[in-house]
Design a protein around this motif. Structure first.
Motif, PDB file in Angstrom:
ATOM      1  N   ASN A  18       0.752  -1.166  -0.228  1.00  0.00           N
ATOM      2  CA  ASN A  18       0.093   0.045   0.018  1.00  0.00           C
ATOM      3  C   ASN A  18       0.746   1.196  -0.065  1.00  0.00           C
ATOM      4  OD1 ASN A  18      -2.519  -1.364   0.048  1.00  0.00           O
ATOM      5  ND2 ASN A  18      -2.157  -1.708   2.229  1.00  0.00           N
ATOM      6  N   GLN A  19       1.941   1.121   0.528  1.00  0.00           N
ATOM      7  CA  GLN A  19       2.815   2.278   0.617  1.00  0.00           C
ATOM      8  C   GLN A  19       3.665   2.430  -0.686  1.00  0.00           C
ATOM      9  OE1 GLN A  19       4.828   1.595   4.515  1.00  0.00           O
ATOM     10  NE2 GLN A  19       3.591   3.350   5.374  1.00  0.00           N
ATOM     11  N   ILE A  20       3.719   1.676  -1.703  1.00  0.00           N
ATOM     12  CA  ILE A  20       4.464   1.726  -2.643  1.00  0.00           C
ATOM     13  C   ILE A  20       3.778   1.825  -4.009  1.00  0.00           C
ATOM     14  CG2 ILE A  20       6.435   0.204  -4.080  1.00  0.00           C
ATOM     15  CD1 ILE A  20       7.155  -1.093  -1.210  1.00  0.00           C
ATOM     16  N   HIS A  21       2.880   0.943  -4.162  1.00  0.00           N
ATOM     17  CA  HIS A  21       2.200   0.762  -5.693  1.00  0.00           C
ATOM     18  C   HIS A  21       0.982   1.994  -5.295  1.00  0.00           C
ATOM     19  CE1 HIS A  21       0.520  -0.258  -9.344  1.00  0.00           C
ATOM     20  NE2 HIS A  21       1.545  -1.308  -9.233  1.00  0.00           N
ATOM     21  N   PRO A  22       1.051   2.993  -6.605  1.00  0.00           N
ATOM     22  CA  PRO A  22      -0.091   3.798  -6.537  1.00  0.00           C
ATOM     23  C   PRO A  22      -1.368   3.322  -6.739  1.00  0.00           C
ATOM     24  CG  PRO A  22       1.116   4.125  -8.427  1.00  0.00           C
ATOM     25  CD  PRO A  22       1.716   3.177  -7.653  1.00  0.00           C
ATOM     26  N   TYR A  23      -1.663   2.298  -7.439  1.00  0.00           N
ATOM     27  CA  TYR A  23      -3.013   1.860  -7.874  1.00  0.00           C
ATOM     28  C   TYR A  23      -3.582   0.490  -7.050  1.00  0.00           C
ATOM     29  CZ  TYR A  23      -2.239   4.874 -11.722  1.00  0.00           C
ATOM     30  OH  TYR A  23      -2.005   6.003 -12.449  1.00  0.00           O
ATOM     31  N   VAL A  24      -3.381   0.458  -5.945  1.00  0.00           N
ATOM     32  CA  VAL A  24      -3.799  -0.867  -5.030  1.00  0.00           C
ATOM     33  C   VAL A  24      -5.290  -0.573  -4.832  1.00  0.00           C
ATOM     34  CG1 VAL A  24      -3.797  -1.915  -2.837  1.00  0.00           C
ATOM     35  CG2 VAL A  24      -1.552  -1.391  -4.120  1.00  0.00           C
ATOM     36  N   GLU A  25      -6.216  -1.351  -5.004  1.00  0.00           N
ATOM     37  CA  GLU A  25      -7.489  -0.955  -4.822  1.00  0.00           C
ATOM     38  C   GLU A  25      -7.998  -1.826  -3.713  1.00  0.00           C
ATOM     39  OE1 GLU A  25      -9.740  -1.973  -8.243  1.00  0.00           O
ATOM     40  OE2 GLU A  25      -8.118  -1.086  -9.595  1.00  0.00           O
ATOM     41  N   SER A  26      -7.230  -2.899  -3.440  1.00  0.00           N
ATOM     42  CA  SER A  26      -7.693  -3.687  -2.164  1.00  0.00           C
ATOM     43  C   SER A  26      -6.591  -4.642  -1.840  1.00  0.00           C
ATOM     44  CB  SER A  26      -9.068  -4.623  -2.143  1.00  0.00           C
ATOM     45  OG  SER A  26      -8.938  -5.434  -3.254  1.00  0.00           O
ATOM     46  N   ARG A  27      -6.578  -5.021  -0.563  1.00  0.00           N
ATOM     47  CA  ARG A  27      -5.473  -5.891  -0.190  1.00  0.00           C
ATOM     48  C   ARG A  27      -5.933  -6.808   0.945  1.00  0.00           C
ATOM     49  NH1 ARG A  27      -0.616  -5.595   3.278  1.00  0.00           N
ATOM     50  NH2 ARG A  27       1.232  -6.762   2.417  1.00  0.00           N
ATOM     51  N   MET A  28      -5.937  -8.073   0.893  1.00  0.00           N
ATOM     52  CA  MET A  28      -6.469  -9.003   1.880  1.00  0.00           C
ATOM     53  C   MET A  28      -5.599 -10.070   2.406  1.00  0.00           C
ATOM     54  SD  MET A  28      -9.813 -11.344   1.633  1.00  0.00           S
ATOM     55  CE  MET A  28      -9.151 -12.612   0.337  1.00  0.00           C
ATOM     56  N   TYR A  29      -5.351 -10.178   3.717  1.00  0.00           N
ATOM     57  CA  TYR A  29      -4.562 -11.034   4.058  1.00  0.00           C
ATOM     58  C   TYR A  29      -4.991 -12.592   4.051  1.00  0.00           C
ATOM     59  CZ  TYR A  29      -2.374 -13.883   8.073  1.00  0.00           C
ATOM     60  OH  TYR A  29      -1.583 -14.803   8.899  1.00  0.00           O
ATOM     61  N   LEU A  30      -4.035 -13.410   3.578  1.00  0.00           N
ATOM     62  CA  LEU A  30      -4.515 -14.913   3.479  1.00  0.00           C
ATOM     63  C   LEU A  30      -3.967 -15.851   4.421  1.00  0.00           C
ATOM     64  CD1 LEU A  30      -4.119 -15.147  -0.424  1.00  0.00           C
ATOM     65  CD2 LEU A  30      -6.215 -14.636   0.559  1.00  0.00           C
TER      66      LEU A  30
END
Length: 494
Positions: free
Chosen positions: A409-421
């Protein structure tokens, strides 16, 4: 020695030891207070530095915005000259009079990791009644009647310096080839040998500078390609009506390459077809390639077949949506090198290429031609502020796990969602923290492998914390998970 003297000596010794302990405790307290003060001052200095850096980034962004506006104005001026011949050819074929241009130069500015990309597209305008277009060599008619009879037996390589483009075309239908352009792009006109014949054109415009593709959004990139095609055809006073169109859906199961195509009517009795895709040049820059043809005939099917034939013969090297071109094996015969901390990461040879992040002092990044990326973020422990270090009594693994929540989230400018697996096992004998996530980035689903630990640079003996991330299209998760596992198991001192 008398018993009384012995007792006095013992009391004296005890008092001395007690005094020494008190003195040591005071010194320890003073030392801790000084260290705490130094840490606090260092943290305040770090905050001030970050604020100053943010202001500097804002200043640079403003300068870049002004530069983009200036570049757009200059590109529009030069673009009008470059496409004048194209406009003239279209209007001659359509039997129109004067041309009124509404040329535009779309900008696709991506500011992420200090990368700014500018699209300079010369947009031609179409104008006229369209009722007197000549049939030329009847290329569309030939395509409609028997596509297999059209032999793409001739090649033309652009002579414009800096433009990497070679096209195949059927010489029997297009005996004449002319070109006009500059180092930002070119327009190749395929002539029928008949001045009244309608033009067929191939345009190439530098779209994305090398080393930046990995940090772009697939969804935005496809949208730009689509918008560019529509703008070329309809941003004018010309009598163009789009009949049908197709754009790549990047979130589809098998999206293939980035592309936009359409057929359109032109005035009364003329039909045209347009197709575009992305293609890498030898220099590493990425070009938008566009094919355009128009013919006077009630033959929308014929121009569409001619367009599809041309794309079939010329789009083998087109750039595909992430997930459409995975590596064949998880070999370890190649190595990525992060020179600042002298770390080597084993990967399949000739697969991942270094990206221009503009921040090599903070992180390195490499991408392959399938949209996957390795990202290495690092920081020297002696440069970390109090907020970045483990709290007193906090387990190191808890500290690493907490850091992993920020991740990409702090690096890529186009993250829409991130879910821990879930957590992943550490390599044998290594106390690292590893986890996997599912990310939506630019409309595409990615699998993320995350590895974090401490690192000692054996050359400088300086200590770091690092996070090594592999972003890979989820549909290719199995092969990339194997690549990731081997990479974190065999980190090398270089």
């Amino acid at each position: 020695m008398s018993e009384e003297n012995m007792n006095n000596n013992e009391e004296t010794t005890a008092l001395f030891v007690s005094a020494q302990k008190k003195k040591q405790a005071e010194e320890e307290a003073r030392r801790k207070a000084e260290e705490e003060k130094a840490r606090r001052e260092a943290a305040e200095a770090e905050v001030a530095r970050m604020e100053q850096e943010l202001e500097e980034r804002k200043r640079r962004a403003e300068e870049e915005r002004q530069a983009l506006e200036q570049a757009a104005a200059e590109a529009e001026a030069s673009g009008e000259n470059r496409v004048e011949k194209l406009k003239s050819a279209v209007n001659t074929a359509a039997g129109s009079g004067s041309v009124k241009s509404k040329s535009k130069v779309p900008l696709f500015a991506i500011i992420g990791a200090a990368a700014v990309v500018v699209i300079l597209v010369a947009v031609f305008a179409l104008k006229g009644k369209g009722g007197d277009a000549g049939t030329g060599a009847g290329a569309a008619v030939a395509a409609a009647e028997d596509p297999s009879s059209i032999e793409f037996n001739k090649e033309y390589t652009s002579t414009v310096e800096g433009v990497d483009l070679t096209i195949s075309y059927p010489e029997a239908l297009f005996p004449q080839v002319t070109e006009e352009g500059n180092n930002e792009g070119t327009t190749i006109t395929l002539g029928t040998g008949d001045e009244s014949g309608a033009p067929t054109m191939v345009m190439a415009n530098m779209l994305i500078e090398k080393g930046t593709l990995g940090f772009l959004s697939a969804k935005e990139l496809q949208k730009t390609l689509t918008d560019m095609g529509k703008s070329i055809l309809t941003d004018s006073d010309s009598p163009v009506t789009i009949i049908d169109e197709q754009s790549t859906e990047v979130s589809a199961e098998n999206p293939g390459r980035y592309s936009y195509k359409c057929t359109f009517s032109y005035g009364e009795g003329a039909y045209g077809a347009y197709s575009s895709w992305l293609e890498p040049g030898k220099s590493g820059d990425i070009y938008a390639i566009a094919f355009f043809t128009i013919e006077k005939a009630d033959n929308a099917e014929g121009v569409a077949k001619l367009r599809d034939l041309f794309e079939e013969k010329n789009a083998d090297d087109a750039i595909k949506v992430p997930g459409e071109n995975p590596p064949k094996e998880a070999s370890t015969d190649g190595r990525l090198e992060a020179d600042p901390i002298h770390m080597g990461i084993v990967v399949p040879a000739d697969t991942f290429k270094k990206l221009d992040t503009g921040s090599d002092d903070l992180f390195y990044a490499w991408s392959d031609n399938n949209g996957a990326m390795f990202i290495l973020e690092y920081k020297a422990i002696d440069e970390m502020s109090l907020d970045e270090l483990p709290k007193e009594g906090q387990d190191v693994m808890d500290f690493f796990k907490e850091r992993s929540q920020k991740g990409i989230n702090q690096i890529h400018p186009y993250v829409e969602s991130r879910m821990y697996l879930g957590d992943l096992p550490s390599p044998d004998g290594v106390d690292s923290y590893n986890a996997e996530f599912r990310d939506i980035i630019g409309g595409v689903t990615f699998w993320e492998g995350y590895n974090t630990n401490g690192w000692t640079d054996v050359r400088t003996n300086r200590q770091y914390t690092y996070s090594l991330i592999l972003l890979a299209p989820e549909k290719n998760k199995d092969i990339y998970k194997e690549i990731f596992t081997r990479a974190i198991d065999r980190l090398e001192d270089i």
